[in-house]
Each structure stands twice: as C-alpha cells, then as structure tokens.
Design a protein around this motif. Structure first.
Motif, PDB file in Angstrom:
ATOM      1  N   GLY A 146       0.796  -1.240   0.103  1.00 52.33           N
ATOM      2  CA  GLY A 146      -0.106  -0.182  -0.048  1.00 52.33           C
ATOM      3  C   GLY A 146       0.862   1.237  -0.019  1.00 52.33           C
ATOM      4  N   LEU A 147       0.191   2.359   0.149  1.00 54.64           N
ATOM      5  CA  LEU A 147       0.746   3.499   0.440  1.00 54.64           C
ATOM      6  C   LEU A 147       1.026   3.932   1.921  1.00 54.64           C
ATOM      7  CD1 LEU A 147       1.787   6.318  -0.894  1.00 54.64           C
ATOM      8  CD2 LEU A 147      -0.731   7.044  -1.001  1.00 54.64           C
TER       9      LEU A 147
ATOM     10  N   ARG B 276       3.396  -4.265   7.037  1.00 51.25           N
ATOM     11  CA  ARG B 276       3.592  -5.609   7.368  1.00 51.25           C
ATOM     12  C   ARG B 276       2.945  -6.547   5.949  1.00 51.25           C
ATOM     13  NH1 ARG B 276       0.864 -10.377  10.870  1.00 51.25           N
ATOM     14  NH2 ARG B 276       2.694 -11.650  11.466  1.00 51.25           N
ATOM     15  N   LEU B 277       4.010  -7.172   5.017  1.00 52.92           N
ATOM     16  CA  LEU B 277       3.481  -7.847   4.098  1.00 52.92           C
ATOM     17  C   LEU B 277       3.409  -9.347   4.491  1.00 52.92           C
ATOM     18  CD1 LEU B 277       6.094  -6.551   1.299  1.00 52.92           C
ATOM     19  CD2 LEU B 277       3.757  -5.779   2.015  1.00 52.92           C
TER      20      LEU B 277
ATOM     21  N   PRO C  22      11.625   6.598   1.061  1.00 51.05           N
ATOM     22  CA  PRO C  22      11.123   6.616  -0.304  1.00 51.05           C
ATOM     23  C   PRO C  22      11.893   5.689  -1.062  1.00 51.05           C
ATOM     24  CG  PRO C  22      11.174   8.777   0.550  1.00 51.05           C
ATOM     25  CD  PRO C  22      11.906   7.999   1.587  1.00 51.05           C
ATOM     26  N   GLU C  23      13.094   5.262  -0.992  1.00 51.88           N
ATOM     27  CA  GLU C  23      13.782   4.416  -1.733  1.00 51.88           C
ATOM     28  C   GLU C  23      13.425   2.985  -1.539  1.00 51.88           C
ATOM     29  OE1 GLU C  23      14.879   6.597   0.220  1.00 51.88           O
ATOM     30  OE2 GLU C  23      16.813   5.932   1.578  1.00 51.88           O
TER      31      GLU C  23
ATOM     32  N   GLY D 253       3.267 -10.509  -6.665  1.00 54.25           N
ATOM     33  CA  GLY D 253       3.920  -9.068  -6.210  1.00 54.25           C
ATOM     34  C   GLY D 253       2.815  -8.253  -5.543  1.00 54.25           C
ATOM     35  N   THR D 254       3.284  -7.329  -4.840  1.00 52.02           N
ATOM     36  CA  THR D 254       2.535  -6.303  -4.029  1.00 52.02           C
ATOM     37  C   THR D 254       3.034  -5.146  -4.119  1.00 52.02           C
ATOM     38  OG1 THR D 254       1.127  -5.873  -2.374  1.00 52.02           O
ATOM     39  CG2 THR D 254       3.355  -6.967  -1.792  1.00 52.02           C
ATOM     40  N   GLN D 255       2.512  -4.128  -4.506  1.00 51.09           N
ATOM     41  CA  GLN D 255       3.164  -2.711  -4.426  1.00 51.09           C
ATOM     42  C   GLN D 255       3.201  -1.858  -3.214  1.00 51.09           C
ATOM     43  OE1 GLN D 255       4.213  -0.750  -7.642  1.00 51.09           O
ATOM     44  NE2 GLN D 255       5.110   0.533  -5.853  1.00 51.09           N
ATOM     45  N   VAL D 256       4.455  -1.728  -2.815  1.00 53.55           N
ATOM     46  CA  VAL D 256       4.462  -0.682  -1.728  1.00 53.55           C
ATOM     47  C   VAL D 256       5.200   0.597  -2.211  1.00 53.55           C
ATOM     48  CG1 VAL D 256       6.130  -0.520   0.323  1.00 53.55           C
ATOM     49  CG2 VAL D 256       5.254  -2.670  -0.160  1.00 53.55           C
ATOM     50  N   THR D 257       4.218   1.817  -1.705  1.00 58.67           N
ATOM     51  CA  THR D 257       4.784   3.041  -2.144  1.00 58.67           C
ATOM     52  C   THR D 257       4.850   4.006  -0.940  1.00 58.67           C
ATOM     53  OG1 THR D 257       3.550   3.029  -4.235  1.00 58.67           O
ATOM     54  CG2 THR D 257       3.992   4.930  -3.512  1.00 58.67           C
ATOM     55  N   VAL D 258       6.169   4.486  -0.805  1.00 58.07           N
ATOM     56  CA  VAL D 258       6.521   5.414   0.173  1.00 58.07           C
ATOM     57  C   VAL D 258       6.773   6.785  -0.027  1.00 58.07           C
ATOM     58  CG1 VAL D 258       8.101   5.558   2.447  1.00 58.07           C
ATOM     59  CG2 VAL D 258       7.805   3.299   1.148  1.00 58.07           C
ATOM     60  N   SER D 259       5.633   7.542   0.122  1.00 61.42           N
ATOM     61  CA  SER D 259       5.669   8.947  -0.253  1.00 61.42           C
ATOM     62  C   SER D 259       4.696   9.839   0.709  1.00 61.42           C
ATOM     63  CB  SER D 259       5.025   9.034  -1.537  1.00 61.42           C
ATOM     64  OG  SER D 259       4.751  10.262  -2.017  1.00 61.42           O
ATOM     65  N   SER D 260       5.221  11.297   0.655  1.00 56.17           N
ATOM     66  CA  SER D 260       4.413  12.090   1.558  1.00 56.17           C
ATOM     67  C   SER D 260       3.451  12.791   0.830  1.00 56.17           C
ATOM     68  CB  SER D 260       5.288  13.131   2.347  1.00 56.17           C
ATOM     69  OG  SER D 260       6.179  13.596   1.324  1.00 56.17           O
TER      70      SER D 260
END
Length: 115
Positions: free
Chosen positions: A10-11, A19-20, A87-88, A108-115
């Motif tokens: 998730g985001l 937790r994946l 973010p990386e 696969g599952t998308q992980v997005t780290v962003s403000s």
C-alpha cells in the motif's frame, strides 16, 4: 505447482510501517527457503530478505535494522515487517520459494513510500 499470494502492500508515509504477508499452497513449506524480493521501476529485482528452514535470516544491507522476515511453517506463511520506511523502499515486492535450483514467485504487491 507452488502458489504464492502476497498481501499487505500500500501507500505509506516516510517513517511508517507495513507488514507484508505471503500465503503458500501446493508446497511442502518446511523444506523451502523463503524470501522477499523487490523491483523498483528501471531497476533489477533484488533480494530484500530470506529465511532458511532453520530460521537463519539474511538481509540486504539497506534494510538491516528496519525490516524483519519471519515464517510460520504450520500456517505456510512468510511475513516481512517493514519499519522506518523510506521513499527508496518503493517497489513491487515479490514472495519467493526456493528449493535447490527451483524458484517460485508470487504476483507481487506494490509498496509506495511517499508523503
């Protein structure tokens, strides 16, 4: 054949946690080395963490101290607890089951780290 289904992506904001989870089926789970890989846009897929049948773990340097891999052989599950996300760390995360030269992958599952 082996089936692996990831969930939990998730985001999340920088500094947050996710937790994946990976559910395995059609597998004698206890004899496989389980791992989490990730692939960011334009980059090669890389090993993030792995856990052997005896519980020995291995992590890529960039996640040491922040991520924890674990497995539950009775439930045929493997987990990746990700803390202090950066973010990386943004990527598609894949579950992997390895036995000798054989490798199986989840979708696969998308992980997005962003403000």
């Amino acid at each position: 054949q082996v089936q692996l289904v990831e969930s939990g992506g998730g985001l999340v904001q920088p500094g947050g946690s996710l937790r994946l989870s990976c559910a395995a089926s059609r597998i004698i789970f206890g004899i496989y080395t389980m791992g989490w890989y990730r692939q960011a846009p334009g980059k090669q897929r890389e090993l993030v963490a792995s856990i052997q049948i005896d519980g020995i773990t291995n992590y890529v340097d960039s996640v040491k101290g922040r991520f924890t891999i674990s497995r539950d052989n009775a439930k045929k599950m493997v987990y990746l607890q990700m803390n202090s996300l950066k973010p990386e760390d943004t990527a598609v995360y894949y579950c992997n089951a390895a036995l000798g030269a054989s490798n199986s992958w989840g979708q696969g599952t998308q992980v997005t780290v962003s403000s």
